[in-house]
Design a protein around this motif. Sequence first.
Motif, PDB file in Angstrom:
ATOM      1  N   ALA A 177      40.146  51.543  37.500  1.00 45.87           N
ATOM      2  CA  ALA A 177      40.890  52.689  38.055  1.00 45.87           C
ATOM      3  C   ALA A 177      40.757  52.793  39.570  1.00 45.87           C
ATOM      4  O   ALA A 177      41.529  53.495  40.209  1.00 45.87           O
ATOM      5  CB  ALA A 177      40.400  53.972  37.397  1.00 45.87           C
ATOM      6  N   SER A 178      39.768  52.100  40.138  1.00 44.68           N
ATOM      7  CA  SER A 178      39.544  52.202  41.583  1.00 44.68           C
ATOM      8  C   SER A 178      38.866  50.929  42.080  1.00 44.68           C
ATOM      9  O   SER A 178      38.392  50.116  41.276  1.00 44.68           O
ATOM     10  CB  SER A 178      38.630  53.390  41.888  1.00 44.68           C
ATOM     11  N   ILE A 179      38.804  50.786  43.401  1.00 42.07           N
ATOM     12  CA  ILE A 179      38.100  49.640  43.989  1.00 42.07           C
ATOM     13  C   ILE A 179      36.625  49.668  43.584  1.00 42.07           C
ATOM     14  O   ILE A 179      36.055  48.627  43.236  1.00 42.07           O
ATOM     15  CB  ILE A 179      38.243  49.645  45.540  1.00 42.07           C
ATOM     16  N   GLU A 180      36.017  50.863  43.613  1.00 34.02           N
ATOM     17  CA  GLU A 180      34.596  50.984  43.242  1.00 34.02           C
ATOM     18  C   GLU A 180      34.365  50.492  41.811  1.00 34.02           C
ATOM     19  O   GLU A 180      33.430  49.736  41.540  1.00 34.02           O
ATOM     20  CB  GLU A 180      34.117  52.442  43.375  1.00 34.02           C
ATOM     21  N   GLU A 181      35.258  50.917  40.924  1.00 34.02           N
ATOM     22  CA  GLU A 181      35.153  50.507  39.520  1.00 34.02           C
ATOM     23  C   GLU A 181      35.388  49.004  39.383  1.00 34.02           C
ATOM     24  O   GLU A 181      34.714  48.321  38.598  1.00 34.02           O
ATOM     25  CB  GLU A 181      36.190  51.274  38.687  1.00 34.02           C
ATOM     26  N   ALA A 182      36.329  48.480  40.168  1.00 32.43           N
ATOM     27  CA  ALA A 182      36.627  47.041  40.124  1.00 32.43           C
ATOM     28  C   ALA A 182      35.413  46.226  40.570  1.00 32.43           C
ATOM     29  O   ALA A 182      35.024  45.251  39.912  1.00 32.43           O
ATOM     30  CB  ALA A 182      37.823  46.719  41.019  1.00 32.43           C
ATOM     31  N   LEU A 183      34.770  46.628  41.672  1.00 31.61           N
ATOM     32  CA  LEU A 183      33.626  45.881  42.215  1.00 31.61           C
ATOM     33  C   LEU A 183      32.425  45.920  41.280  1.00 31.61           C
ATOM     34  O   LEU A 183      31.637  44.979  41.230  1.00 31.61           O
ATOM     35  CB  LEU A 183      33.238  46.431  43.590  1.00 31.61           C
ATOM     36  N   ALA A 184      32.300  47.001  40.526  1.00 32.77           N
ATOM     37  CA  ALA A 184      31.156  47.152  39.612  1.00 32.77           C
ATOM     38  C   ALA A 184      31.413  46.519  38.246  1.00 32.77           C
ATOM     39  O   ALA A 184      30.492  46.362  37.446  1.00 32.77           O
ATOM     40  CB  ALA A 184      30.823  48.631  39.443  1.00 32.77           C
ATOM     41  N   SER A 185      32.676  46.126  37.975  1.00 38.59           N
ATOM     42  CA  SER A 185      32.998  45.565  36.658  1.00 38.59           C
ATOM     43  C   SER A 185      32.520  44.115  36.546  1.00 38.59           C
ATOM     44  O   SER A 185      32.381  43.410  37.543  1.00 38.59           O
ATOM     45  CB  SER A 185      34.506  45.655  36.397  1.00 38.59           C
ATOM     46  N   GLU A 186      32.280  43.707  35.295  1.00 45.99           N
ATOM     47  CA  GLU A 186      31.687  42.382  35.055  1.00 45.99           C
ATOM     48  C   GLU A 186      32.754  41.351  34.753  1.00 45.99           C
ATOM     49  O   GLU A 186      33.665  41.576  33.960  1.00 45.99           O
ATOM     50  CB  GLU A 186      30.713  42.482  33.886  1.00 45.99           C
ATOM     51  N   MET A 187      32.639  40.202  35.422  1.00 54.27           N
ATOM     52  CA  MET A 187      33.589  39.106  35.209  1.00 54.27           C
ATOM     53  C   MET A 187      33.146  38.260  34.014  1.00 54.27           C
ATOM     54  O   MET A 187      32.060  38.442  33.476  1.00 54.27           O
ATOM     55  CB  MET A 187      33.695  38.260  36.482  1.00 54.27           C
ATOM     56  N   GLY A 188      33.989  37.311  33.652  1.00 57.76           N
ATOM     57  CA  GLY A 188      33.709  36.447  32.510  1.00 57.76           C
ATOM     58  C   GLY A 188      32.441  35.629  32.674  1.00 57.76           C
ATOM     59  O   GLY A 188      31.807  35.241  31.687  1.00 57.76           O
ATOM     60  N   ASN A 189      32.031  35.370  33.929  1.00 57.59           N
ATOM     61  CA  ASN A 189      30.820  34.566  34.164  1.00 57.59           C
ATOM     62  C   ASN A 189      29.552  35.418  34.146  1.00 57.59           C
ATOM     63  O   ASN A 189      28.461  34.935  34.449  1.00 57.59           O
ATOM     64  CB  ASN A 189      30.926  33.825  35.504  1.00 57.59           C
ATOM     65  N   GLY A 190      29.702  36.718  33.790  1.00 62.77           N
ATOM     66  CA  GLY A 190      28.531  37.593  33.690  1.00 62.77           C
ATOM     67  C   GLY A 190      28.152  38.275  34.992  1.00 62.77           C
ATOM     68  O   GLY A 190      27.274  39.129  35.013  1.00 62.77           O
ATOM     69  N   LEU A 191      28.793  37.887  36.104  1.00 62.46           N
ATOM     70  CA  LEU A 191      28.500  38.507  37.394  1.00 62.46           C
ATOM     71  C   LEU A 191      29.405  39.704  37.625  1.00 62.46           C
ATOM     72  O   LEU A 191      30.561  39.709  37.195  1.00 62.46           O
ATOM     73  CB  LEU A 191      28.735  37.512  38.545  1.00 62.46           C
ATOM     74  N   LYS A 192      28.887  40.695  38.343  1.00 62.01           N
ATOM     75  CA  LYS A 192      29.748  41.775  38.783  1.00 62.01           C
ATOM     76  C   LYS A 192      30.689  41.220  39.848  1.00 62.01           C
ATOM     77  O   LYS A 192      30.336  40.271  40.561  1.00 62.01           O
ATOM     78  CB  LYS A 192      28.918  42.926  39.365  1.00 62.01           C
ATOM     79  N   VAL A 193      31.860  41.842  39.971  1.00 59.91           N
ATOM     80  CA  VAL A 193      32.847  41.368  40.945  1.00 59.91           C
ATOM     81  C   VAL A 193      32.244  41.302  42.344  1.00 59.91           C
ATOM     82  O   VAL A 193      32.423  40.325  43.075  1.00 59.91           O
ATOM     83  CB  VAL A 193      34.108  42.270  40.935  1.00 59.91           C
ATOM     84  N   GLU A 194      31.491  42.328  42.740  1.00 61.60           N
ATOM     85  CA  GLU A 194      30.929  42.343  44.101  1.00 61.60           C
ATOM     86  C   GLU A 194      29.944  41.186  44.304  1.00 61.60           C
ATOM     87  O   GLU A 194      29.879  40.606  45.403  1.00 61.60           O
ATOM     88  CB  GLU A 194      30.268  43.681  44.414  1.00 61.60           C
TER      89      GLU A 194
END
Length: 295
Positions: free
Chosen positions: A106-123
């Motif tokens: 819903a936001s950039i903050e939420e996007a950066l904190a979300s987890e990618m397929g490789n297990g890492l957070k976006v940030e």
Amino acid sequence: MAAVTAQMVKELREKTGAGMMDCKKALTQTDGDMDAAVDFLREKGLASAAKKADRIAAEGTVSVETDGNKAVIFEVNAETDFVAKNEAFQNLVSELGAHLLKNEPASIEEALASEMGNGLKVEDHISNAVAKIGEKITLRRFEIIEKTDNDTFGAYLHMGGRIGVLLLIEGTTDADAAKDVAMHVAAINPKYVSRDEVPAEEVERERKVLTEQALNEGKPENIVAKMVEGRLGKYFEDVVILDQPFVKDSDQKVRDFVKSTGGTLKSFVRFAVGEGIEKREDNFADEVMNQVKGN
């Protein structure tokens, strides 16, 4: 062994620009010793983002990813145009686009904190890319649009992503026409779809300015109101896409072109790389003089 607190992790992140999990690991490995943790991250190549944290990232690319009835337009910034063309940077952009579409944060903050397929957070994934690529990189903004099977997206990237447009036309599946309208948005940079979208206070402010102009021109008061309404039409033509002459055929308005497709233009998003970011001006002459004086 000293407990690793959230405050310590935050401080180390600010010092190094490394990802949260990397900072936590470094502090754990060094028993909470901040200086040793900085060295640990530098040795691992993860703190190379450190000196880059305050750099200005005003280059980069705008990209559009589509998946069925969902599309996302987003901007990823880097420091130089050269890196924006780098294959590793382009791969990162593709990964971020796919992730945004799949997770719909819903936001950039939420996007950066979300987890990618490789297990890492976006940030953290971006931090790792910074360490490899050697420049500050930021996911700046994004917008997700959804449609039905009866609608169409119009997407257009100008100059390889210097400007990007994503729009939605409901009631038609004419993708070529939608792309033409997206090109118009890229070229002309309208602010609103229709007159209804223009805030009333903005119209009133314009009307007041135009009224004062007409009165200052010495026009009789009884015709000023009529003149102002006429001039407001020109103002709407500047900011409202449906009122604008179509860039590919100036004999017709965008409204008429869209109508000819049987559809209705519902929304558009236009991102230009780096707009609103204050760019650093390098003064090479001053730099050279400072070096000469220093010797």
